[in-house]
Design an enzyme around this catalytic site. Structure first.
Site, PDB file in Angstrom:
ATOM      1  N   ARG A 240       0.660  -1.467   0.363  1.00 46.27           N
ATOM      2  CA  ARG A 240      -0.009  -0.173   0.080  1.00 46.27           C
ATOM      3  C   ARG A 240       0.927   1.466  -0.024  1.00 46.27           C
ATOM      4  NH1 ARG A 240      -5.956   1.352   3.406  1.00 46.27           N
ATOM      5  NH2 ARG A 240      -5.896   3.844   1.851  1.00 46.27           N
ATOM      6  N   ASN A 244       2.036   5.324  -2.097  1.00 42.69           N
ATOM      7  CA  ASN A 244       2.351   7.530  -2.236  1.00 42.69           C
ATOM      8  C   ASN A 244       3.837   8.161  -2.920  1.00 42.69           C
ATOM      9  OD1 ASN A 244       1.262   7.714   0.846  1.00 42.69           O
ATOM     10  ND2 ASN A 244       1.677   5.820   1.411  1.00 42.69           N
ATOM     11  N   HIS A 247       4.259  11.405  -2.621  1.00 41.56           N
ATOM     12  CA  HIS A 247       3.748  11.776  -1.651  1.00 41.56           C
ATOM     13  C   HIS A 247       4.832  12.424  -0.695  1.00 41.56           C
ATOM     14  CE1 HIS A 247       0.134  10.392  -3.917  1.00 41.56           C
ATOM     15  NE2 HIS A 247      -0.866  10.969  -2.846  1.00 41.56           N
TER      16      HIS A 247
HETATM   17  P1  NAD Z   1     -10.697  19.143  -1.011  1.00 44.73           P
HETATM   18  O1  NAD Z   1     -11.961  18.102  -0.177  1.00 44.73           O
HETATM   19  O2  NAD Z   1     -10.625  20.244  -0.350  1.00 44.73           O
HETATM   20  O3  NAD Z   1     -12.110  19.264  -2.549  1.00 44.73           O
HETATM   21  C1  NAD Z   1     -11.097  20.664  -3.033  1.00 44.73           C
HETATM   22  C2  NAD Z   1     -12.348  21.638  -3.523  1.00 44.73           C
HETATM   23  O4  NAD Z   1     -13.163  21.435  -4.253  1.00 44.73           O
HETATM   24  C3  NAD Z   1     -12.830  22.171  -1.925  1.00 44.73           C
HETATM   25  O5  NAD Z   1     -12.914  24.109  -2.650  1.00 44.73           O
HETATM   26  C4  NAD Z   1     -14.060  21.659  -1.985  1.00 44.73           C
HETATM   27  O6  NAD Z   1     -15.554  22.550  -1.360  1.00 44.73           O
HETATM   28  C5  NAD Z   1     -14.531  21.531  -3.683  1.00 44.73           C
HETATM   29  N1  NAD Z   1     -15.461  20.596  -4.035  1.00 44.73           N
HETATM   30  C6  NAD Z   1     -15.680  19.387  -3.410  1.00 44.73           C
HETATM   31  N2  NAD Z   1     -16.901  18.810  -4.869  1.00 44.73           N
HETATM   32  C7  NAD Z   1     -16.933  19.841  -5.235  1.00 44.73           C
HETATM   33  C8  NAD Z   1     -18.410  20.068  -6.614  1.00 44.73           C
HETATM   34  N3  NAD Z   1     -18.661  18.597  -6.546  1.00 44.73           N
HETATM   35  N4  NAD Z   1     -18.105  21.374  -6.953  1.00 44.73           N
HETATM   36  C9  NAD Z   1     -17.560  22.057  -7.105  1.00 44.73           C
HETATM   37  N5  NAD Z   1     -16.360  22.192  -6.037  1.00 44.73           N
HETATM   38  C10 NAD Z   1     -16.196  21.344  -5.181  1.00 44.73           C
HETATM   39  O7  NAD Z   1      -9.680  18.135  -1.649  1.00 44.73           O
HETATM   40  P2  NAD Z   1     -10.037  17.303  -2.606  1.00 44.73           P
HETATM   41  O8  NAD Z   1      -8.562  17.638  -3.784  1.00 44.73           O
HETATM   42  O9  NAD Z   1     -10.830  16.298  -2.772  1.00 44.73           O
HETATM   43  O10 NAD Z   1      -9.425  16.416  -1.419  1.00 44.73           O
HETATM   44  C11 NAD Z   1      -7.907  16.250  -0.811  1.00 44.73           C
HETATM   45  C12 NAD Z   1      -7.816  15.745   0.374  1.00 44.73           C
HETATM   46  O11 NAD Z   1      -7.374  14.514   0.025  1.00 44.73           O
HETATM   47  C13 NAD Z   1      -6.040  16.181   1.271  1.00 44.73           C
HETATM   48  O12 NAD Z   1      -6.052  16.159   2.264  1.00 44.73           O
HETATM   49  C14 NAD Z   1      -5.224  14.567   0.739  1.00 44.73           C
HETATM   50  O13 NAD Z   1      -4.175  14.606   2.244  1.00 44.73           O
HETATM   51  C15 NAD Z   1      -6.870  13.993   1.288  1.00 44.73           C
HETATM   52  N6  NAD Z   1      -6.089  12.716   0.562  1.00 44.73           N
HETATM   53  C16 NAD Z   1      -6.007  11.184   1.382  1.00 44.73           C
HETATM   54  C17 NAD Z   1      -6.016  10.219   0.146  1.00 44.73           C
HETATM   55  C18 NAD Z   1      -7.213   8.780   2.007  1.00 44.73           C
HETATM   56  O14 NAD Z   1      -6.921   8.283   1.135  1.00 44.73           O
HETATM   57  N7  NAD Z   1      -7.589   9.080   2.335  1.00 44.73           N
HETATM   58  C19 NAD Z   1      -6.382   9.576  -0.715  1.00 44.73           C
HETATM   59  C20 NAD Z   1      -4.831  11.576  -1.318  1.00 44.73           C
HETATM   60  C21 NAD Z   1      -5.863  12.454  -1.247  1.00 44.73           C
HETATM   61  N1  GLY Z   2      -3.691   7.628  -0.965  1.00 47.85           N
HETATM   62  C1  GLY Z   2      -3.112   6.814  -0.194  1.00 47.85           C
HETATM   63  C2  GLY Z   2      -3.677   5.259  -0.449  1.00 47.85           C
HETATM   64  O1  GLY Z   2      -4.825   5.276  -0.168  1.00 47.85           O
HETATM   65  O2  GLY Z   2      -2.684   4.675   0.927  1.00 47.85           O
END
Ligand code: NAD
Ligand code: GLY
Length: 360
Positions: A240, A244, A247
């Site tokens: 897994r 990354n 990242h």
């Molecule tokens: P985000 O959640 O900030 O969304 C991006 C922007 O788009 C925000 O302003 C949001 O309000 C807006 N938005 C959301 N849906 C929309 C829509 N349909 N129409 C218009 N606007 C919309 O960012 P993101 O890129 O979705 O996520 C980034 C986050 O995800 C980071 O914090 C990152 O660390 C995390 N992440 C987590 C994992 C995991 O496995 N848990 C994997 C990759 C990234």
């Molecule tokens: N985005 C990395 C993970 O889910 O493991």
């Protein structure tokens, strides 16, 4: 609608991908255990999609507790997390109440972490509305908030019961956010799916035009890759970690510049180029491969260079990475397009040189 399964034994769950799914409450209702259901979203997504989701759920007799948070990565912290707990307690939500996270990766990560903690764990459902969340963050159960000293440092592995990706929601996503999601899509091609990388080279323009068939294919292929990796290594003991790629460098950009300055996907794209350059300097991939990766990222609307913070600052922030083991930085690098490896014995001088080469 396409349905995939994340195969985790008794905790297995479906990922439904399709157009207009927000209105299909019958897909959600079987996963709810009480009438009352909390929907955690934010002030940007709520006006766009909360009513559409709530109306369908109300029709099947669900009482909604809306929890509307401030928007953005800068709010992915303990203070905002507490706003969720405040609302759940105020509204007498129980351990069996389901929490639905409606939004991008920030809402999904924070909502999921709240669900993992509230009364030691309540059921939760992911309804991702960004490309990044539909192809990556909603699947696999990583939940977290940021700390000023490190990205996603406080969190839990906590799987959802269902992921519902409605591709219609991508129509309102700003182009810059869509591109950020493409960074994670390209990642799957680079780490384990060379044929998908080739497909992306042919279809990146169609994807950016939101061509429905191309989009459905790319989301499903990404989720399939992610689901396979998660099923094989849920808690990141091995494979897994390859998810990354880019990242560790990328988190240094996000934390070093302050959360929300660069989008997560943008930082991952620049970080991927640093990993590619480092792999090239070790003789593991060719200069042609590096050029192919750079070209695809640029065509996706992503940065191929990081901000010039200086290599020492990058390395300082990189040492806060979760892959650091016994004080030693471990990095995901490439042995070819479609083949990523984890490595722990790269000299600092090599890392510095690759960072410097990919900053401007
Ligand atoms: P985000 O959640 O900030 O969304 C991006 C922007 O788009 C925000 O302003 C949001 O309000 C807006 N938005 C959301 N849906 C929309 C829509 N349909 N129409 C218009 N606007 C919309 O960012 P993101 O890129 O979705 O996520 C980034 C986050 O995800 C980071 O914090 C990152 O660390 C995390 N992440 C987590 C994992 C995991 O496995 N848990 C994997 C990759 C990234
Ligand atoms: N985005 C990395 C993970 O889910 O493991």
């Amino acid at each position: 609608m396409h349905t995939l399964t994340v195969d985790l034994g008794l905790r297995s769950y479906p990922i439904h991908i399709g157009s207009g799914l927000l209105e299909h409450a019958e897909l959600i209702a079987p996963h709810l255990r009480t009438r009352k259901t909390a929907i955690v979203t934010n002030e940007v997504v709520a006006p766009l999609y909360l009513e559409r989701l709530s109306a369908g759920l109300a029709r099947v007799g669900v009482d909604i507790v809306p929890v509307i948070l401030p928007d953005g990565e800068a709010h992915k912290n303990g203070q905002t997390l507490n706003m969720i707990f405040d609302a759940l307690l105020r509204e007498h939500c129980e351990r069996s109440t389901t929490l639905i996270a409606l939004g991008g990766g920030v809402i999904g990560d924070m909502g999921g972490f709240a669900a993992a903690c509230y009364q030691r764990g309540m059921p939760f459902i992911q309804i991702p509305t960004t490309l990044l969340a539909q192809v990556d963050s909603s699947v696999g159960g990583k939940t977290a908030i940021n700390h000023p000293l490190g990205k996603n440092m406080i969190g839990a592995f906590y799987q959802p019961r269902l992921v519902l990706a409605d591709t219609v929601t991508l129509a309102t996503l700003p182009a810059r956010e869509f591109s950020a999601g493409l960074a994670e899509v390209i990642k799957y091609g680079l780490i384990r799916d060379a044929a998908f990388f080739d497909w992306l080279e042919q279809n990146i323009d169609a994807l950016r035009r939101l061509d429905a068939d191309s989009l459905a294919f790319a989301i499903e292929r990404s989720c399939r890759n992610k689901a396979e990796v998660v099923a094989a290594d849920e808690t990141e003991q091995g494979e897994r970690a390859l998810l990354n790629l880019g990242h560790t460098f990328g988190h240094a950009i996000e934390t070093g510049l302050g959360y929300g300055q660069w989008l997560h996907g943008e930082a991952v794209a620049a970080g991927t180029m640093m990993a590619a350059e480092l792999s090239r300097s070790l003789g593991w991939i060719s200069a042609d491969d590096v050029a192919r990766i750079e070209r695809l990222l640029e065509r996706a609307g992503l940065p191929a260079f990081g901000p010039d913070l200086g290599a020492p600052r990058y390395l300082k922030w990189m040492m806060h990475d979760k892959k650091v083991e016994a004080g030693k930085l471990r990095l995901v690098l490439l042995r070819g397009i479609g083949k990523a490896v984890m490595t722990g014995d790269i000299a600092m001088s090599h890392m510095s040189a690759a960072i410097e080469a990919r900053c401007r």
